[in-house]
Scaffold this motif. Structure first.
Motif, PDB file in Angstrom:
ATOM      1  N   GLU A  28      18.644 -23.176 -67.899  1.00  0.00           N
ATOM      2  CA  GLU A  28      19.173 -22.301 -66.851  1.00  0.00           C
ATOM      3  C   GLU A  28      18.136 -21.265 -66.432  1.00  0.00           C
ATOM      4  N   VAL A  29      17.447 -20.689 -67.398  1.00  0.00           N
ATOM      5  CA  VAL A  29      16.408 -19.701 -67.089  1.00  0.00           C
ATOM      6  C   VAL A  29      15.292 -20.346 -66.283  1.00  0.00           C
ATOM      7  N   ARG A  30      14.850 -21.534 -66.714  1.00  0.00           N
ATOM      8  CA  ARG A  30      13.777 -22.228 -65.986  1.00  0.00           C
ATOM      9  C   ARG A  30      14.182 -22.533 -64.554  1.00  0.00           C
ATOM     10  N   ALA A  31      15.440 -22.879 -64.331  1.00  0.00           N
ATOM     11  CA  ALA A  31      15.923 -23.177 -62.986  1.00  0.00           C
ATOM     12  C   ALA A  31      15.904 -21.940 -62.095  1.00  0.00           C
ATOM     13  N   GLU A  32      16.124 -20.774 -62.679  1.00  0.00           N
ATOM     14  CA  GLU A  32      16.163 -19.529 -61.905  1.00  0.00           C
ATOM     15  C   GLU A  32      14.792 -18.898 -61.700  1.00  0.00           C
ATOM     16  N   VAL A  33      13.866 -19.114 -62.626  1.00  0.00           N
ATOM     17  CA  VAL A  33      12.572 -18.434 -62.569  1.00  0.00           C
ATOM     18  C   VAL A  33      11.781 -18.832 -61.328  1.00  0.00           C
ATOM     19  N   GLY A  34      11.739 -20.117 -61.024  1.00  0.00           N
ATOM     20  CA  GLY A  34      10.971 -20.571 -59.860  1.00  0.00           C
ATOM     21  C   GLY A  34      11.401 -19.891 -58.568  1.00  0.00           C
ATOM     22  N   PRO A  35      12.679 -19.972 -58.214  1.00  0.00           N
ATOM     23  CA  PRO A  35      13.135 -19.304 -56.992  1.00  0.00           C
ATOM     24  C   PRO A  35      12.934 -17.785 -57.030  1.00  0.00           C
ATOM     25  N   TRP A  36      13.102 -17.177 -58.209  1.00  0.00           N
ATOM     26  CA  TRP A  36      12.906 -15.730 -58.315  1.00  0.00           C
ATOM     27  C   TRP A  36      11.448 -15.373 -58.038  1.00  0.00           C
ATOM     28  N   LEU A  37      10.535 -16.117 -58.626  1.00  0.00           N
ATOM     29  CA  LEU A  37       9.115 -15.857 -58.395  1.00  0.00           C
ATOM     30  C   LEU A  37       8.751 -16.051 -56.931  1.00  0.00           C
ATOM     31  N   ALA A  38       9.294 -17.069 -56.310  1.00  0.00           N
ATOM     32  CA  ALA A  38       9.019 -17.313 -54.898  1.00  0.00           C
ATOM     33  C   ALA A  38       9.540 -16.165 -54.038  1.00  0.00           C
ATOM     34  N   ALA A  39      10.735 -15.671 -54.360  1.00  0.00           N
ATOM     35  CA  ALA A  39      11.326 -14.581 -53.575  1.00  0.00           C
ATOM     36  C   ALA A  39      10.543 -13.280 -53.720  1.00  0.00           C
ATOM     37  N   HIS A  40       9.886 -13.095 -54.852  1.00  0.00           N
ATOM     38  CA  HIS A  40       9.168 -11.848 -55.092  1.00  0.00           C
ATOM     39  C   HIS A  40       7.671 -11.944 -54.857  1.00  0.00           C
ATOM     40  N   ALA A  41       7.187 -13.123 -54.486  1.00  0.00           N
ATOM     41  CA  ALA A  41       5.752 -13.305 -54.271  1.00  0.00           C
ATOM     42  C   ALA A  41       5.232 -12.400 -53.162  1.00  0.00           C
ATOM     43  N   ASP A  42       5.968 -12.283 -52.080  1.00  0.00           N
ATOM     44  CA  ASP A  42       5.514 -11.440 -50.972  1.00  0.00           C
ATOM     45  C   ASP A  42       5.491  -9.975 -51.373  1.00  0.00           C
ATOM     46  N   LEU A  43       6.480  -9.536 -52.113  1.00  0.00           N
ATOM     47  CA  LEU A  43       6.512  -8.161 -52.587  1.00  0.00           C
ATOM     48  C   LEU A  43       5.315  -7.878 -53.488  1.00  0.00           C
ATOM     49  N   GLU A  44       5.020  -8.803 -54.388  1.00  0.00           N
ATOM     50  CA  GLU A  44       3.860  -8.640 -55.265  1.00  0.00           C
ATOM     51  C   GLU A  44       2.574  -8.579 -54.446  1.00  0.00           C
ATOM     52  N   ARG A  45       2.462  -9.423 -53.438  1.00  0.00           N
ATOM     53  CA  ARG A  45       1.270  -9.423 -52.584  1.00  0.00           C
ATOM     54  C   ARG A  45       1.118  -8.084 -51.875  1.00  0.00           C
ATOM     55  N   ARG A  46       2.202  -7.549 -51.331  1.00  0.00           N
ATOM     56  CA  ARG A  46       2.134  -6.268 -50.618  1.00  0.00           C
ATOM     57  C   ARG A  46       1.828  -5.107 -51.559  1.00  0.00           C
ATOM     58  N   ASN A  47       2.310  -5.189 -52.797  1.00  0.00           N
ATOM     59  CA  ASN A  47       2.068  -4.108 -53.754  1.00  0.00           C
ATOM     60  C   ASN A  47       0.645  -4.097 -54.292  1.00  0.00           C
TER      61      ASN A  47
END
Length: 86
Positions: A28-47
């Protein structure tokens, strides 16, 4: 640790939890991590623009003598860092 009991209930045996399906939880964690990382990639890039400024703030803060050694263990002093000898 082979066995862990809490209030008379075995909660771990042979290093594995007994009350949780560890494989299902990890799936379950592995299934959620991918989409979470994708959703936060832009935020990480801007920061990233703030990284050099935050690193400098950290560097300056750790150079300040606050009257105590804030590091545990036998970590060597950083160059230029005023650390108490006792």
């Amino acid at each position: 640790v082979e066995t862990v009991m809490v209030n008379g209930t075995v909660v771990a045996r042979n290093g594995k939890p007994t009350l949780v399906d560890e494989d299902a939880l990890l799936a379950e964690v592995r299934a959620e991590v991918g989409p979470w990382l994708a959703a936060h990639a832009d935020l990480e890039r801007r920061n990233r623009v703030f990284e050099p400024f935050m690193a400098e703030i950290h560097r300056r803060a750790t150079m300040q003598d606050i009257g105590m050694n804030r590091y545990a263990g036998d970590m060597p002093a950083w160059p230029g860092m005023n650390r108490p000898t006792t």
